[in-house]
Design a protein around this motif. Structure first.
Motif, PDB file in Angstrom:
ATOM      1  N   MET A   1    -113.133 -18.633  34.851  1.00  0.00           N
ATOM      2  CA  MET A   1    -113.382 -17.249  34.521  1.00  0.00           C
ATOM      3  C   MET A   1    -114.708 -16.774  35.120  1.00  0.00           C
ATOM      4  N   ALA A   2    -115.654 -17.681  35.321  1.00  0.00           N
ATOM      5  CA  ALA A   2    -116.954 -17.286  35.848  1.00  0.00           C
ATOM      6  C   ALA A   2    -116.844 -16.824  37.303  1.00  0.00           C
ATOM      7  N   GLN A   3    -115.837 -17.282  38.017  1.00  0.00           N
ATOM      8  CA  GLN A   3    -115.686 -16.926  39.427  1.00  0.00           C
ATOM      9  C   GLN A   3    -114.741 -15.742  39.626  1.00  0.00           C
ATOM     10  N   LEU A   4    -114.342 -15.107  38.575  1.00  0.00           N
ATOM     11  CA  LEU A   4    -113.420 -13.980  38.639  1.00  0.00           C
ATOM     12  C   LEU A   4    -114.071 -12.785  39.330  1.00  0.00           C
ATOM     13  N   ARG A   5    -113.368 -12.185  40.281  1.00  0.00           N
ATOM     14  CA  ARG A   5    -113.861 -11.003  40.996  1.00  0.00           C
ATOM     15  C   ARG A   5    -112.735  -9.980  41.088  1.00  0.00           C
ATOM     16  N   VAL A   6    -113.041  -8.739  40.731  1.00  0.00           N
ATOM     17  CA  VAL A   6    -112.073  -7.642  40.816  1.00  0.00           C
ATOM     18  C   VAL A   6    -112.513  -6.745  41.962  1.00  0.00           C
ATOM     19  N   PRO A   7    -111.739  -6.703  43.073  1.00  0.00           N
ATOM     20  CA  PRO A   7    -112.150  -5.885  44.212  1.00  0.00           C
ATOM     21  C   PRO A   7    -112.135  -4.400  43.887  1.00  0.00           C
ATOM     22  N   ARG A   8    -113.027  -3.659  44.516  1.00  0.00           N
ATOM     23  CA  ARG A   8    -113.112  -2.207  44.360  1.00  0.00           C
ATOM     24  C   ARG A   8    -113.092  -1.576  45.741  1.00  0.00           C
ATOM     25  N   PRO A   9    -112.768  -0.267  45.813  1.00  0.00           N
ATOM     26  CA  PRO A   9    -112.735   0.395  47.124  1.00  0.00           C
ATOM     27  C   PRO A   9    -114.096   0.360  47.824  1.00  0.00           C
ATOM     28  N   ARG A  10    -115.172   0.526  47.065  1.00  0.00           N
ATOM     29  CA  ARG A  10    -116.517   0.494  47.630  1.00  0.00           C
ATOM     30  C   ARG A  10    -117.407  -0.367  46.749  1.00  0.00           C
ATOM     31  N   GLY A  11    -118.410  -0.929  47.347  1.00  0.00           N
ATOM     32  CA  GLY A  11    -119.387  -1.699  46.584  1.00  0.00           C
ATOM     33  C   GLY A  11    -118.952  -3.127  46.353  1.00  0.00           C
ATOM     34  N   ARG A  12    -119.761  -3.829  45.600  1.00  0.00           N
ATOM     35  CA  ARG A  12    -119.456  -5.234  45.358  1.00  0.00           C
ATOM     36  C   ARG A  12    -118.362  -5.358  44.294  1.00  0.00           C
ATOM     37  N   ILE A  31    -110.546 -19.602  25.462  1.00  0.00           N
ATOM     38  CA  ILE A  31    -110.354 -18.575  26.490  1.00  0.00           C
ATOM     39  C   ILE A  31    -110.449 -17.191  25.858  1.00  0.00           C
ATOM     40  N   ARG A  32    -109.794 -17.018  24.717  1.00  0.00           N
ATOM     41  CA  ARG A  32    -109.853 -15.720  24.036  1.00  0.00           C
ATOM     42  C   ARG A  32    -111.285 -15.379  23.624  1.00  0.00           C
ATOM     43  N   GLU A  33    -112.023 -16.361  23.127  1.00  0.00           N
ATOM     44  CA  GLU A  33    -113.403 -16.129  22.701  1.00  0.00           C
ATOM     45  C   GLU A  33    -114.287 -15.759  23.889  1.00  0.00           C
ATOM     46  N   ASP A  34    -114.088 -16.428  25.027  1.00  0.00           N
ATOM     47  CA  ASP A  34    -114.869 -16.117  26.222  1.00  0.00           C
ATOM     48  C   ASP A  34    -114.598 -14.691  26.688  1.00  0.00           C
ATOM     49  N   ARG A  36    -113.487 -12.214  24.824  1.00  0.00           N
ATOM     50  CA  ARG A  36    -114.020 -11.306  23.808  1.00  0.00           C
ATOM     51  C   ARG A  36    -115.529 -11.134  23.976  1.00  0.00           C
ATOM     52  N   ARG A  37    -116.226 -12.236  24.257  1.00  0.00           N
ATOM     53  CA  ARG A  37    -117.674 -12.189  24.445  1.00  0.00           C
ATOM     54  C   ARG A  37    -118.050 -11.336  25.657  1.00  0.00           C
ATOM     55  N   ARG A  38    -117.214 -11.372  26.692  1.00  0.00           N
ATOM     56  CA  ARG A  38    -117.480 -10.596  27.909  1.00  0.00           C
ATOM     57  C   ARG A  38    -116.996  -9.154  27.793  1.00  0.00           C
ATOM     58  N   GLY A  39    -116.335  -8.819  26.692  1.00  0.00           N
ATOM     59  CA  GLY A  39    -115.861  -7.449  26.494  1.00  0.00           C
ATOM     60  C   GLY A  39    -114.578  -7.152  27.242  1.00  0.00           C
ATOM     61  N   VAL A  40    -113.765  -8.170  27.469  1.00  0.00           N
ATOM     62  CA  VAL A  40    -112.513  -8.018  28.209  1.00  0.00           C
ATOM     63  C   VAL A  40    -111.361  -8.118  27.213  1.00  0.00           C
ATOM     64  N   ARG A  41    -110.406  -7.202  27.314  1.00  0.00           N
ATOM     65  CA  ARG A  41    -109.235  -7.243  26.441  1.00  0.00           C
ATOM     66  C   ARG A  41    -108.243  -8.257  26.976  1.00  0.00           C
TER      67      ARG A  41
END
Length: 69
Positions: A1-12, A31-34, A36-41
């Motif tokens: 999960m630490a290496q997760l990247r979501v591409p965007r049209p511009r920027g990093r 996994i659910r706790e991690d 939740r801590r990161r604010g991801v549903r």
């Protein structure tokens, strides 16, 4: 999960998606706790075996056959 990247049209790329969809094989509380801590549903279905009570609890107890005719 630490290496997760979501591409965007511009920027990093973003490192925190809005929602994570996962398979039934990944319902780990860690996994659910991690997430939740990161604010991801998290949208992770519960496996069928965990969602249903054991077979013994679902079926009524059988009565012993009567010895009288």
């Amino acid at each position: 999960m630490a290496q997760l990247r979501v591409p965007r049209p511009r920027g990093r790329p973003r490192t925190r998606p809005d929602i994570v969809l996962a398979d039934k094989a990944y319902p780990s509380p860690a996994i659910r706790e991690d997430l939740r801590r990161r604010g991801v549903r998290a949208v992770i279905p519960v496996p069928g075996s965990a969602a249903r009570p054991p077979a013994a609890a679902r079926q009524p107890r059988r009565q012993a056959p009567s010895l009288r005719p």
